[in-house]
Every structure is written in structure tokens, then in C-alpha cells.
Design a protein around this motif. Structure first.
Motif, short mmCIF file in Angstrom:
data_model
loop_
_atom_site.label_atom_id
_atom_site.label_comp_id
_atom_site.label_asym_id
_atom_site.label_seq_id
_atom_site.Cartn_x
_atom_site.Cartn_y
_atom_site.Cartn_z
N SER A 4 33.08 50.66 57.10
CA SER A 4 32.71 51.56 57.62
C SER A 4 33.11 51.21 59.10
CB SER A 4 31.20 51.67 57.59
OG SER A 4 31.06 52.40 56.44
N HIS A 5 33.24 52.15 60.16
CA HIS A 5 33.49 52.18 61.41
C HIS A 5 34.15 50.94 61.88
CE1 HIS A 5 29.58 50.30 61.05
NE2 HIS A 5 29.01 51.77 60.80
N HIS A 6 35.40 50.52 61.52
CA HIS A 6 35.87 49.15 61.58
C HIS A 6 35.76 49.24 63.37
CE1 HIS A 6 37.90 45.42 61.27
NE2 HIS A 6 38.85 46.03 61.89
N VAL A 34 34.00 61.52 56.75
CA VAL A 34 33.70 60.66 55.75
C VAL A 34 32.80 59.66 56.18
CG1 VAL A 34 36.25 60.28 54.75
CG2 VAL A 34 35.37 58.87 56.55
N HIS A 35 32.10 59.59 57.51
CA HIS A 35 31.15 58.72 57.82
C HIS A 35 30.22 59.69 58.61
CE1 HIS A 35 29.59 54.62 58.61
NE2 HIS A 35 28.68 55.20 59.06
N THR A 36 29.01 59.97 57.90
CA THR A 36 28.13 60.66 58.58
C THR A 36 26.77 60.31 58.24
OG1 THR A 36 27.29 62.47 56.74
CG2 THR A 36 29.41 62.73 58.29
N HIS A 37 25.62 60.75 58.93
CA HIS A 37 24.27 60.47 58.74
C HIS A 37 23.76 62.04 58.32
CE1 HIS A 37 24.78 55.99 58.69
NE2 HIS A 37 25.45 56.49 59.77
N ASP A 38 24.50 62.72 58.01
CA ASP A 38 23.89 64.04 58.01
C ASP A 38 23.03 64.39 56.78
OD1 ASP A 38 25.30 64.98 60.26
OD2 ASP A 38 27.16 65.61 59.25
N SER A 61 32.93 60.35 61.72
CA SER A 61 32.48 60.60 63.15
C SER A 61 31.23 59.36 63.22
CB SER A 61 31.92 62.06 63.36
OG SER A 61 30.56 62.01 62.64
N ASP A 62 30.53 59.37 62.14
CA ASP A 62 29.31 58.30 62.53
C ASP A 62 28.21 59.07 63.54
OD1 ASP A 62 27.63 56.47 61.93
OD2 ASP A 62 28.73 54.97 62.91
N GLY A 63 28.48 60.26 63.62
CA GLY A 63 27.78 61.29 64.56
C GLY A 63 25.99 61.01 64.08
N ASN A 92 26.02 56.88 54.47
CA ASN A 92 26.26 55.62 54.88
C ASN A 92 25.45 54.84 55.49
OD1 ASN A 92 29.63 55.85 54.74
ND2 ASN A 92 29.00 57.99 55.28
N CYS A 93 26.03 53.54 55.64
CA CYS A 93 25.36 52.36 56.33
C CYS A 93 24.37 51.84 55.55
CB CYS A 93 25.26 52.71 57.74
SG CYS A 93 26.60 53.09 58.69
N GLY A 94 24.22 52.23 54.23
CA GLY A 94 22.94 51.66 53.25
C GLY A 94 21.96 52.65 53.56
CU CU Z 1 27.01 54.93 60.26
#
Ligand code: CU
Ligand code: ZN
Length: 496
Positions: free
Chosen positions: A252-254, A70-74, A368-370, A99-101
Motif C-alpha cells: 500500500s501507498h509505497h 485501489v486504495h480507499t477508506h470509503d 488515492s488513500d483519500g 485498506n491498511c488493516g
Molecule cells: Cu490507507
């Protein structure tokens, strides 16, 4: 790689953990085309009706829904490296980008400014979400892609000056772009008010933009303003934004970052539980004590360990510790950080008990926020999902198997409103992972971050066998661009 119409596949006698959180049961699963036909008991007439049947003995194995990251920068990776090996090899079949704006849409640039560099420099050429959806379809990545629109990306496109709140005319322009993106299937809005690009945005601006996503049935995911000392007001701001705009919130990524805040998930989680009684709310988390983002001097406190993941002026420093580099150069860590910028780093800014409390909390799901464009990425890029199974379930029993899978599939699909994904039920899309519960584990480490995980044996995406463990490569690419569902069933948020 062609996506031939797959034969029907029967997975026999595996432990079916269906993603709902309910106890697993031993049984069979039948898929045909891109759908699941039967789960648990497969009736003989249905089997006999399959023209060609491929059978796989799954005894001793777990059959689960393909995981949802659910949390990627792909965003760009699905276009540039469509095999998506880091994700498929973990059993991930869907990624949520934007994610993250930060998102590719709606920025057009050959030299993306600031934080947008996290997405790599080459793909800022999608003015509209419809263009991006088309590009994803063309690339046919290994995993499904659902897209958020980044508030910072909207700001970069429409604001004359990022260091103040948006003017009325700029808000209107952002709203128009977001509406256009939602119409093309975006699943919501993300923000990153922590970062300079959006730091000056006030509540009125955020609510005004988020309202457009709300009207279209989207969600709001946010990298909050402060994950350090001022975390409580930052969480409140996020909750207020979502409540006033009228849409579900994903934090996100608490984390509680920085030594001064270690242990404070004892405060943040009860606050989130209280908020979740009033509004639909979820959070994502990655199972590591280090975060990773661009190099920033304000995150260099001289206490925590910082590992360089990449540096434009000093690429040779990737994989080295900032403290060592500073010593070698005879300068402060802050000064060394400045010399290495722009670049990225892993910041060992969390404590294990905080991470454990968040990962095991019923409101959390795994993301992952990978960062796929880093020279030496944080190991979460290749290992987050198997790590949850290995560390939190098998080795430490902090999560049940069903709970762990739920946090990586069913809960994720519900929070982001991905229809027909995340649970193994008849007629769902055939996104499936088979893993060996005794062997599954991550091998990616901070020292050696690009490693295939063990124990992920087969992964199907939309019914296509896309990854087989041990082969060291992706077999097929069958991912799709997932459009936000158009008719909303009213769904009451569950509380803890
Ligand atoms: Cu992120
Ligand atoms: Zn973030």
C-alpha cells in the motif's frame, strides 16, 4: 435517484484508450444496458438493432475505462454519502475499501477504538461481510465497491490484548470471520502492522490469517511495518507473509518517508522488482509528496511540515500548520500534537523524485488513500486521478497516456482480480469515463482541498450516466458491491 434502464449509448470518434496499456485508437464505443457491446468499430447491423440510441460526439476526447481507486477508506462513505462525488468527479467508478488493516467488518461499536476512527464513528454495525454487502446494495452508492477485510479489525474483534501476538484460539476466530467474509465476496485481506492495533502481530499470525484469504483466491494488501528507516526489512516481511500464505501481494501507498530516507526508492524499487520475479506483487501510490493519517507524535520530527486536517479537541485548528500552532501555544510541536489528538494531519514526508519514481514504475497503480471523514482532507481525496493525467502525462511527460490510464484501470483490475472491469472490451461492464485530454486537471490543493477537477466530462457506472462535468453534482447512483470471482483462472504474474 432511480436507475432507469438506460438507452443504448454510442460514443463517437473518441480516442479509445482501453486500459490494457496498448496504444489508443480513434473509434466508437457502444454500450447497452450495463455492458459494452462493441469497442472500436461498431457494425451497422448492431447499431440498427438498438431500440433507442443516444449519440455523443467524442472527437478530441479520450474514452477510457472508469478508474479504479485501489486504495480507499470509503467503507462508511459509500453508505453515509452514497453520491461519492469526490470519486465520481475524478472519473473513478470503483473503489476498493478496507485498506491498511481497517474495515467496518466485523466490528460492532458505537465508539470505535483508535485507528478505526478513520472510517467515521457511525457505521460499525456490520458483523459479517454479507451484512455489509447488503448495506451497500441498499445504499446504492455512485461507485462500485470491492472490499478487503482488515486484519486490525479482526484483531479488535477477537483479541483480549492487542499488544501481543494472537493466541491460537484468537487466530482461529479471526480465520473463521475472514472465511465467512470471503464466502460473502470479500476480495482479500489487508493489514496495517505499522499501527498500534496490529504492531504486535508476528509473521506466524499474519501468515495464518492470510492463508485463509489465499485459499479463497484473495489478495493481501499491506501498510508495512515501517516506511521510514527500516523500510527494507518491512518490505521483506510483507513479501514473506504473502509467499508463505500463497497469495498475491499489494504494497500500500509505497513511499520512503522522512528526510533521512529521501532518495531510497532507488533501493526499494529494485528490491520489489526482484521480488516480483518470484511472486505476484504490485503496489499502489498517490501522486503527492504529503501523506495523511491520524495525529501521531512519532511522526512529528520538527523538520517536516505538518498540516492539521482535523482535531477533536481543537476543530478550529484544521487547515493550520502544526509549527504555527506550537509557536502560538509556546510549546514544542510534539506537545502541540498531543493536545490536538485525536485528529488527523498531512505530513510532508516524501520527496518529489521518490514519488515520481514510484508513480512511473511499471509495478505501480494509483490509489488515492483519500480520507473522506476529515474536516479538511488531503487533496488526494478529490484530485488524485486527474492529477496523474495532468502532472505526469500532459505537463511532465513522465508517463504515456496509455500507461497512465493502465495504472488507473486495467492493471488495477488485474491485481485485485476484478472480473470484467478495467478494460474496454466487448461484454465488459460499462464503466466508462470521457475526458478532455487538454483540460483534465485536479484543482484540489492543500489550501483548498474540496474542489471538483476539470476536464472529466462524462462518467458511466454499469451503463448509467452518473456524472457530467460542470454540473457540480452526481446525476445517478448505479454502483454495486463487487464480489470476488468464484472460479479462478490461473493467472501467471507478469514481471517487470
Ligand atoms: Cu490507507
Ligand atoms: Zn495506510
Amino acid at each position: 435517484m432511480l436507475n432507469d434502464a438506460p438507452p443504448s449509448t454510442l460514443l463517437r470518434q473518441g480516442l479509445i484508450v482501453d486500459g490494457s496499456g496498448r496504444p489508443g485508437v480513434v473509434g466508437d464505443l457502444l454500450m447497452a444496458g450495463d455492458r459494452l457491446l462493441a469497442v472500436g468499430q461498431v457494425d451497422a447491423a448492431l447499431l440498427a438493432a438498438q431500440p433507442a440510441l443516444h449519440e455523443i460526439d467524442c472527437s478530441g476526447r479520450v474514452i477510457a475505462p472508469g478508474f479504479i481507486d485501489v486504495h480507499t477508506h470509503d467503507d462508511a462513505a459509500v453508505l453515509d454519502s452514497p453520491d461519492m462525488c469526490p470519486k465520481l468527479s475524478q472519473g473513478v467508478t470503483t473503489v476498493i475499501v478496507g485498506n491498511c488493516g481497517i474495515s467496518l467488518v466485523p466490528v460492532l461499536s458505537d465508539d470505535p477504538p483508535g485507528l478505526l476512527k478513520l472510517l467515521g464513528p457511525h457505521q460499525f454495525r456490520h458483523r459479517r461481510m454479507a451484512d455489509y454487502a447488503e448495506a451497500v446494495a441498499q445504499a446504492c452508492p455512485g461507485v462500485n465497491v470491492a472490499a478487503l477485510v482488515g486484519h486490525s479489525a479482526l484483531r479488535i474483534r477477537h483479541l483480549a490484548d492487542l499488544d501481543r501476538p494472537a493466541l491460537a484460539s484468537e487466530i482461529e476466530a479471526m480465520q473463521a470471520d475472514l472465511k465467512d467474509a470471503m464466502d460473502a465476496g470479500a476480495i482479500g485481506l489487508s493489514s496495517g502492522v505499522f499501527y498500534r492495533e496490529a504492531h504486535a502481530a508476528d509473521l506466524a499470525e499474519l501468515v495464518a490469517v492470510a492463508t485463509v484469504a489465499a485459499r479463497e483466491g484473495g489478495v493481501y494488501a499491506t501498510h508495512i511495518r515501517d516506511e521510514l528507516d527500516a523500510i527494507l526489512p518491512a518490505l521483506q516481511e510483507a513479501a514473506t507473509t504473502a509467499r508463505q500464505a500463497g497469495l498475491p501481494l499489494v504494497l500500500s501507498h509505497h513511499k520512503c518517508a522522512g528526510p533521512a530516507n529521501w532518495g531510497r526508492t532507488r533501493e526499494t524499487l529494485p528490491l520489489l522488482e526482484a521480488l516480483a520475479r518470484e511472486q505476484e506483487l504490485g503496489l499502489d501510490v498517490y501522486p503527492y509528496t504529503a501523506g495523511s493519517t491520524v495525529l501521531r507524535t512519532d511522526l512529528v520530527d520538527g523538520i517536516i511540515d505538518i498540516l492539521i486536517t482535523g482535531s477533536v479537541p481543537h476543530p478550529e485548528m484544521a487547515g493550520r500548520h502544526l509549527a504555527d500552532i506550537a509557536r502560538e501555544w509556546g510549546v514544542s510541536q510534539q506537545a502541540a500534537c498531543e493536545r490536538l489528538m485525536p485528529g488527523g494531519a498531512c505530513y510532508f514526508q516524501m520527496r518529489q523524485d521518490d514519488v515520481d519514481r514510484v508513480v512511473t514504475h511499471p509495478l505501480s497503480m494509483i490509489g488515492s488513500d483519500g480520507l473522506p471523514h476529515d474536516e479538511r482532507p488531503h487533496p488526494r481525496l478529490w484530485g488524485a486521478f486527474p492529477r496523474v493525467l495532468a502532472y505526469y502525462w500532459r505537463e511532465h511527460a513522465m508517463l504515456g497516456l496509455e500507461q497512465a490510464v493502465h495504472k488507473m484501470s486495467g492493471l488495477s483490475a488485474r491485481r485485485f482480480r476484478l472480473d470484467g472491469r478495467g478494460e474496454l472490451v466487448a461484454q465488459a461492464h460499462a464503466d466508462v469515463v470521457v475526458f478532455d485530454p487538454q483540460r483534465v486537471r485536479d484543482l484540489a490543493t492543500f489550501e483548498d482541498p474540496v474542489r471538483f477537477s476539470e476536464g472529466i466530462e462524462q462518467v458511466w457506472v454499469n451503463g448509467v450516466l452518473s456524472y457530467v462535468g460542470g454540473e457540480g453534482r452526481v446525476r445517478a447512483r448505479a454502483g454495486r458491491f463487487l464480489k470476488r470471482r468464484t472460479h479462478l483462472h490461473s493467472q501467471h504474474s507478469e514481471t517487470v
